[in-house]
Scaffold this active site. Structure first.
Site, PDB file in Angstrom:
ATOM      1  N   SER A   1       0.854  -1.189   0.000  1.00 54.80           N
ATOM      2  CA  SER A   1       0.000   0.000   0.000  1.00 54.80           C
ATOM      3  C   SER A   1       0.887   1.234   0.000  1.00 54.80           C
ATOM      4  O   SER A   1       1.993   1.208   0.541  1.00 54.80           O
ATOM      5  CB  SER A   1      -0.929   0.025   1.217  1.00 54.80           C
ATOM      6  OG  SER A   1      -1.893   1.063   1.088  1.00 54.80           O
ATOM      7  N   SER A   2       0.389   2.291  -0.625  1.00 58.18           N
ATOM      8  CA  SER A   2       1.200   3.506  -0.725  1.00 58.18           C
ATOM      9  C   SER A   2       0.318   4.688  -1.046  1.00 58.18           C
ATOM     10  O   SER A   2      -0.852   4.542  -1.418  1.00 58.18           O
ATOM     11  CB  SER A   2       2.266   3.358  -1.830  1.00 58.18           C
ATOM     12  OG  SER A   2       1.638   3.284  -3.103  1.00 58.18           O
ATOM     13  N   SER A   3       0.902   5.869  -0.907  1.00 59.16           N
ATOM     14  CA  SER A   3       0.307   7.088  -1.429  1.00 59.16           C
ATOM     15  C   SER A   3       1.046   7.396  -2.727  1.00 59.16           C
ATOM     16  O   SER A   3       2.221   7.768  -2.727  1.00 59.16           O
ATOM     17  CB  SER A   3       0.468   8.244  -0.434  1.00 59.16           C
ATOM     18  OG  SER A   3      -0.055   9.443  -0.975  1.00 59.16           O
TER      19      SER A   3
END
Length: 400
Positions: A111-113
């Site tokens: 998961s990441s921005s």
């Protein structure tokens, strides 16, 4: 640690600088509404903690990931939040304890921005406009969702994520900022029927092929923007338009863009490459093409990896001690490529001649004059999903 006197003022200043930089680089496309969204949405509220890579690697050669939070280093945290950088927030599906985060070595980001320029490019490519309803697959931190809400209004935005904890964190940040899109824990492979049909569907994760549910949930004339990927880690972005008869067709988009795979489409473990190689015949053949054609750090290799992946959709590739192993866990086929005096010696066995198939695609690609991704069309219909080019054999995407 000394905290700034007014952190929100600092954040607003950094947002303005980021918007100025993105506009100068052409990512805002002279659209005042998107620029206003970038200047308004507080990205730092969506990333209370993230990892940045250290300059050095550990003793095993793995990337060292250092946690960054406001408590650890407020200045670095705020500056990174307003940089055009992807901020990793989770590895291997494990949610960190951001009150007491630990350094990590290696691991697979889950998961990441996403970097703001790619988020804006994604929304621009989808041609998002006032009055549209949009399904976003992969809420992540919620920052891209917030930009869409700022642009369209919350009522037009639905966003789903398979990770319940991630969605809970994103929902808290979105609501704290005044955004109220429809949010749901759901697998993007199946879209989100309760809110269908949509004018636009945009995926911030990648799929092995276009999920049928997404085509069914798009209004005729609507579009689907997603990234296709596979077990060779070849990627291609595609923009599809859905027809009245439920088929969809569109072109590949250029650029080296990749997203994390949808978790249900992740590559399976294949065991010890040496076990696969032990079953191969002793007598090799000279390879017509080497693996560097698809592994080099070039845009052409990036494109080629996707094309050859379509010919061997169940293959995976790993290099051990200079020897390249290609393994297909579905058919039980395998191949090795061993460097030899400037060339490569190929050994392969099984019902699928893995490297022979790869070489046929490379031969056809060279004969056709090395066409770029924008010259390929993807057709999605009941008979399957086919990648077409006027000078190349048709390639089929895997059934999912």
């Amino acid at each position: 640690m000394t905290m700034p006197v007014d952190p929100e003022t600092d954040a607003a200043r950094l947002r303005g600088a980021m918007a100025e930089d993105l506009a100068a680089r052409g990512f805002l496309d002279d659209d005042p509404a998107w620029r206003a969204a970038v200047e308004t949405v507080p990205r730092h509220r969506f990333v209370p903690g993230f990892y940045l890579p250290a300059d050095e690697r550990d003793g095993r050669g793995l990337t060292v990931w250092r946690p960054v939070t406001a408590q650890l280093d407020h200045g670095r945290w705020l500056a990174a939040a307003y940089s055009d950088t992807t901020l990793i927030t989770q590895f291997d599906g494990d949610e960190p304890d951001w009150k007491n985060p630990a350094e990590r070595c290696g691991g697979a980001p889950t998961s990441s921005s996403t970097l703001p320029s790619l988020v804006l490019r994604m929304w621009a490519d989808a041609d998002l406009r006032e009055g549209h309803t949009v399904l976003e697959i992969g809420t992540g931190t919620g920052y891209s969702t917030a930009l869409a809400c700022e642009r369209l209004g919350s009522a037009g935005v639905t966003s789903i994520d398979v990770d319940a904890h991630r969605l809970e964190q994103a929902a808290s940040a979105l609501h704290a900022c005044g955004y109220t899109p429809t949010l749901a824990v759901a697998d993007g492979l199946y879209g989100y029927w309760p809110e269908a049909s949509f004018d636009r569907i945009v995926a911030a994760c990648s799929f092995r092929a276009v999920p049928e549910a997404l085509v069914a949930q798009t209004r005729p004339g609507g579009t689907i923007l997603l990234t296709l990927s596979g077990w060779l880690y070849g990627y291609a972005r595609v923009l599809l338009t859905v027809a009245e008869d439920g088929t969809a067709e569109g072109r590949l988009l250029g650029g080296t863009v990749s997203f994390m795979s949808a978790r249900t489409h992740a590559a399976p473990a294949f065991g010890n490459p040496g076990h696969w190689a032990a079953e191969l015949p002793g007598k090799p053949r000279a390879g017509r093409h080497g693996p560097e054609r698809i592994t080099a750090a070039t845009e052409e290799a990036f494109h080629l990896r996707f094309l050859v992946q379509s010919a061997v959709p169940d293959a995976q590739l790993v290099t051990v001690g200079g020897v390249v192993h290609v393994v297909d866990v579905v058919s039980g086929s395998a191949a090795t490529l061993t460097p030899d005096d400037g060339g490569w010696q190929v050994r392969e066995e099984g019902p699928v001649g893995l490297w022979e198939r790869v070489e046929r695609v490379l031969d056809a690609y060279d004969t056709a004059g090395r066409p770029g991704p924008e010259t390929f069309t993807l057709c999605v219909h009941e008979g399957g999903q086919h990648l077409r080019h006027p000078q190349l054999p048709c390639l089929s995407l895997p059934s999912i």
